[in-house]
Design a protein around this motif. Sequence first.
Motif, PDB file in Angstrom:
ATOM      1  N   GLU A 106       0.774  -1.183  -0.085  1.00  0.00           N
ATOM      2  CA  GLU A 106      -0.047   0.002  -0.230  1.00  0.00           C
ATOM      3  C   GLU A 106       0.915   1.271  -0.172  1.00  0.00           C
ATOM      4  O   GLU A 106       0.706   2.277  -0.675  1.00  0.00           O
ATOM      5  CB  GLU A 106      -1.010   0.045   1.236  1.00  0.00           C
ATOM      6  CG  GLU A 106      -2.076  -1.242   1.436  1.00  0.00           C
ATOM      7  CD  GLU A 106      -2.886  -0.886  -0.009  1.00  0.00           C
ATOM      8  OE1 GLU A 106      -3.058   0.092  -0.443  1.00  0.00           O
ATOM      9  OE2 GLU A 106      -3.481  -2.026  -0.592  1.00  0.00           O
ATOM     10  N   ALA A 107       1.888   1.309   0.717  1.00  0.00           N
ATOM     11  CA  ALA A 107       2.924   2.400   0.834  1.00  0.00           C
ATOM     12  C   ALA A 107       3.499   2.506  -0.491  1.00  0.00           C
ATOM     13  O   ALA A 107       3.793   3.664  -1.110  1.00  0.00           O
ATOM     14  CB  ALA A 107       3.785   2.349   1.909  1.00  0.00           C
ATOM     15  N   ASN A 134       1.106   3.800  -3.196  1.00  0.00           N
ATOM     16  CA  ASN A 134       1.037   5.579  -3.067  1.00  0.00           C
ATOM     17  C   ASN A 134       2.205   6.353  -3.349  1.00  0.00           C
ATOM     18  O   ASN A 134       2.144   7.370  -4.124  1.00  0.00           O
ATOM     19  CB  ASN A 134       1.069   5.611  -1.379  1.00  0.00           C
ATOM     20  CG  ASN A 134      -0.225   5.587  -0.694  1.00  0.00           C
ATOM     21  OD1 ASN A 134      -1.370   5.520  -1.568  1.00  0.00           O
ATOM     22  ND2 ASN A 134      -0.213   5.193   0.596  1.00  0.00           N
ATOM     23  N   TYR A 194      -4.559  12.365   2.529  1.00  0.00           N
ATOM     24  CA  TYR A 194      -3.752  11.288   3.204  1.00  0.00           C
ATOM     25  C   TYR A 194      -4.673  11.252   4.338  1.00  0.00           C
ATOM     26  O   TYR A 194      -5.059   9.884   4.745  1.00  0.00           O
ATOM     27  CB  TYR A 194      -2.642  11.736   3.440  1.00  0.00           C
ATOM     28  CG  TYR A 194      -1.850  10.569   4.029  1.00  0.00           C
ATOM     29  CD1 TYR A 194      -1.167   9.385   3.166  1.00  0.00           C
ATOM     30  CD2 TYR A 194      -1.630  10.324   5.581  1.00  0.00           C
ATOM     31  CE1 TYR A 194      -0.350   8.559   3.496  1.00  0.00           C
ATOM     32  CE2 TYR A 194      -0.796   9.133   6.060  1.00  0.00           C
ATOM     33  CZ  TYR A 194      -0.374   8.261   5.033  1.00  0.00           C
ATOM     34  OH  TYR A 194       0.340   7.337   5.349  1.00  0.00           O
ATOM     35  N   LYS A 201      -3.851   3.809   3.696  1.00  0.00           N
ATOM     36  CA  LYS A 201      -2.935   4.042   4.760  1.00  0.00           C
ATOM     37  C   LYS A 201      -3.229   3.273   6.099  1.00  0.00           C
ATOM     38  O   LYS A 201      -2.487   3.225   7.067  1.00  0.00           O
ATOM     39  CB  LYS A 201      -2.876   5.555   4.859  1.00  0.00           C
ATOM     40  CG  LYS A 201      -4.139   6.263   5.742  1.00  0.00           C
ATOM     41  CD  LYS A 201      -5.326   6.521   4.705  1.00  0.00           C
ATOM     42  CE  LYS A 201      -4.960   7.411   3.703  1.00  0.00           C
ATOM     43  NZ  LYS A 201      -6.215   7.838   2.836  1.00  0.00           N
ATOM     44  N   LEU A 244      -1.386   0.246   7.525  1.00  0.00           N
ATOM     45  CA  LEU A 244      -0.213   0.330   8.397  1.00  0.00           C
ATOM     46  C   LEU A 244      -0.134   0.052   9.861  1.00  0.00           C
ATOM     47  O   LEU A 244       0.678  -0.642  10.412  1.00  0.00           O
ATOM     48  CB  LEU A 244       0.292   1.847   8.032  1.00  0.00           C
ATOM     49  CG  LEU A 244       0.730   2.497   6.855  1.00  0.00           C
ATOM     50  CD1 LEU A 244       1.193   3.746   6.786  1.00  0.00           C
ATOM     51  CD2 LEU A 244       1.769   1.282   6.255  1.00  0.00           C
ATOM     52  N   VAL A 294       5.070   9.944   9.653  1.00  0.00           N
ATOM     53  CA  VAL A 294       4.973  10.304   8.306  1.00  0.00           C
ATOM     54  C   VAL A 294       5.832  11.877   8.081  1.00  0.00           C
ATOM     55  O   VAL A 294       5.455  12.845   8.552  1.00  0.00           O
ATOM     56  CB  VAL A 294       3.566  10.679   7.739  1.00  0.00           C
ATOM     57  CG1 VAL A 294       3.723  11.170   6.385  1.00  0.00           C
ATOM     58  CG2 VAL A 294       2.599   9.293   7.800  1.00  0.00           C
ATOM     59  N   THR A 349       8.360  11.459   0.344  1.00  0.00           N
ATOM     60  CA  THR A 349       7.781  11.049   1.461  1.00  0.00           C
ATOM     61  C   THR A 349       8.319   9.725   2.031  1.00  0.00           C
ATOM     62  O   THR A 349       8.847   9.030   1.312  1.00  0.00           O
ATOM     63  CB  THR A 349       6.216  10.754   1.355  1.00  0.00           C
ATOM     64  OG1 THR A 349       5.359  11.883   0.658  1.00  0.00           O
ATOM     65  CG2 THR A 349       5.731  10.291   2.511  1.00  0.00           C
ATOM     66  N   ILE A 360       7.779   7.265   5.555  1.00  0.00           N
ATOM     67  CA  ILE A 360       6.818   6.734   6.482  1.00  0.00           C
ATOM     68  C   ILE A 360       7.781   5.644   7.241  1.00  0.00           C
ATOM     69  O   ILE A 360       8.626   4.819   7.069  1.00  0.00           O
ATOM     70  CB  ILE A 360       5.869   5.804   5.881  1.00  0.00           C
ATOM     71  CG1 ILE A 360       4.989   6.930   5.155  1.00  0.00           C
ATOM     72  CG2 ILE A 360       5.032   5.172   6.664  1.00  0.00           C
ATOM     73  CD1 ILE A 360       4.061   6.008   4.202  1.00  0.00           C
TER      74      ILE A 360
END
Length: 669
Positions: A35-36, A39, A77, A107, A110, A119, A165, A167
């Motif tokens: 999923e990350a 993105n 987000y 998101k 996670l 983030v 970005t 995470i």
Amino acid sequence: MTTDNDHTYRMTLSLNVLKHLGFGLYSNVPAVLSEAVANAWDADASRVDIKIDSNSGVITISDDGHGMTVDDANDRYLHVGYERRKHPDTATSRSGRMVMGRKGIGKLSLFSIADSVKVETASETGTHGFIMDRIRIEETLTADPTAEYHPPPLPTKDITISTGTKITLTNLKRRTNTAARFLRRRIARRFSVIDNHNNFRIFVNGTLVTPSDREYQSKLQYIWTFGDIGDRVANSATNLEHRQKRPCDIVIDDSTVSINGWIGTARTAGDLKDTETNESINNIVILVRGKLAQEAILEEFGEGGVYRAYVFGEIHADFLDRDDLEDISTTSRQRIIEDDPRYRALKSKLQSELKIIQNQWTALRNQGGTAIALTNPHIKRWFQTLKGDHQTAARTLFGRINRLPIDGEDEKRQLFISGIIAFENLKLRNLLDRFEDISLDNLNTISETFAQLDDLEATAYYQIIKDRIRMIGKLERLVDDNEKEKVIQQHLYKHLWLLDPSWERATDQARTEKTVKYAIDAEVDTLTDEEQRARLDIYYANYAGKHVIIELKRYLANTRFNPIYEQCRKYRNATRKALRQMGRANENIELIVVIGKNLTDWSGDQESENDDRQALQTINATVVTYDQLIANAQRAYQEFTDRNKEIGRIYNLIEQISRDDVDVLRPID
């Protein structure tokens, strides 16, 4: 420095949504990391770095995409359920990529593996960041279900990036497989956009994830391709033996759509199971817009037959995710809603293709089975003796063996041996069926048939002996004395050949057995406490007029000669009395006492042992240890195979195949 009271960031959701879409959305690290990564793709990143620190339990996902402004963070987000494709300015990425995200809930996944999500992001307006804490979110929503959760901002000094970005996941919730090779393989299988022409690269602990990490290429034996993606996979496959292009089009109502990808089969079913993780890729995955959408469509077809265990594949179906049509993905984004017409059309297409593939696979494996079998020179010589229909039938037999999901060469060798024996039996049955037509002019057919019958009988007994030798070897390797006692106790009566190879099994004489056993049990009741403690069990059997009484002593029991002699004498007298009452007084009685270790009287005194054994012989009794029993049985059967190794054509063939040291039963390169 900012504080928790700052309301720069806001998130609104229910506790129920958090639990179902955050805590329980995914069950494994690769799915969450995907999923990350998705993105990052949507943010036009060209590079994603995933770093796993197993020691500290920290996972970071960094990308070089365009990042987020504070408004982006709040409106998109932190907006759970934001559907970006309904907004013209976000339906595609800035560079025109078809975005992967749709429901706006990824998101939350996670929180499936971590309690804390930090983030950091950098855009054209500057850098900023915030922390989402699962426990604080739960506390906020439990106190007031309508409240907003305000992630605390990160102090400027704690921002570590200047572009894209980052995470950071901490306080991981479960032990997970975070081995770099495992993650590269799983991520590679979840994304097709890692191919070079997409300008999108993923690194795990500094190592680039490539299509080869999927580890499909070395596993493919046959492949059926759809479009250019299938062609690329086929071109990269090693030792591919068959490839075929298949039509890509599917008609749905009045429109035509296309699939891309491939369906393949492996050389062995075991090739599709990962030896490190025990995971299987024995399925067909569906990818949409370059990302995994359905992990296991093959199981929905109820495919049967042996070939099912060899199939795997990857089908790309972007028509399942059109912006102008309803979303047909389930909430988890790992499956597709099954009653949608687009999905039904895809399933129908794949099912028809699988039927074609099954038929072609069967024919190909049949051909390959003969090639594999004939690499063995002894099987080849046997095959060349066959004529006409018999040779055709043998090819079919080899093909069927080659289609079975057997991975080990020894196992396949044994199947070929069993197949040859079965084939010879069928040949013999055909000859026996023709006996009615035998005349005085062709009596040689009877001699031929009898010779084949002797041959097969010798071969069958050879197989039995081989199996028995393996069983005896297993007993011999049982180091634990209690286990040895237990195994022999359970199997000795049913397998009297452990005591004497000539004893196949006890004969079925129920009345005699009942009468004699009753008489013996009466004598057992008269034993002393010491004798009872040493006993394990007693068996009675009848073989060809011989009455066998077997007394098992405990493996570790200390036993002496006099009690054993008295017991044997009592059992013998009781049996003789019972037989006399039935008018069978002269029948032979044999007694065997199985002990764990030599009698205490015999410790270092060979003369005393010889005298005692002679005394036991006077009542037709013998004492043998568990280990002697095993050694004697092994020696007797080995002597049989040594004496009879020249018996029979098929016997010799099986012996040669079994003892081959050369590398046979493999395809010729």
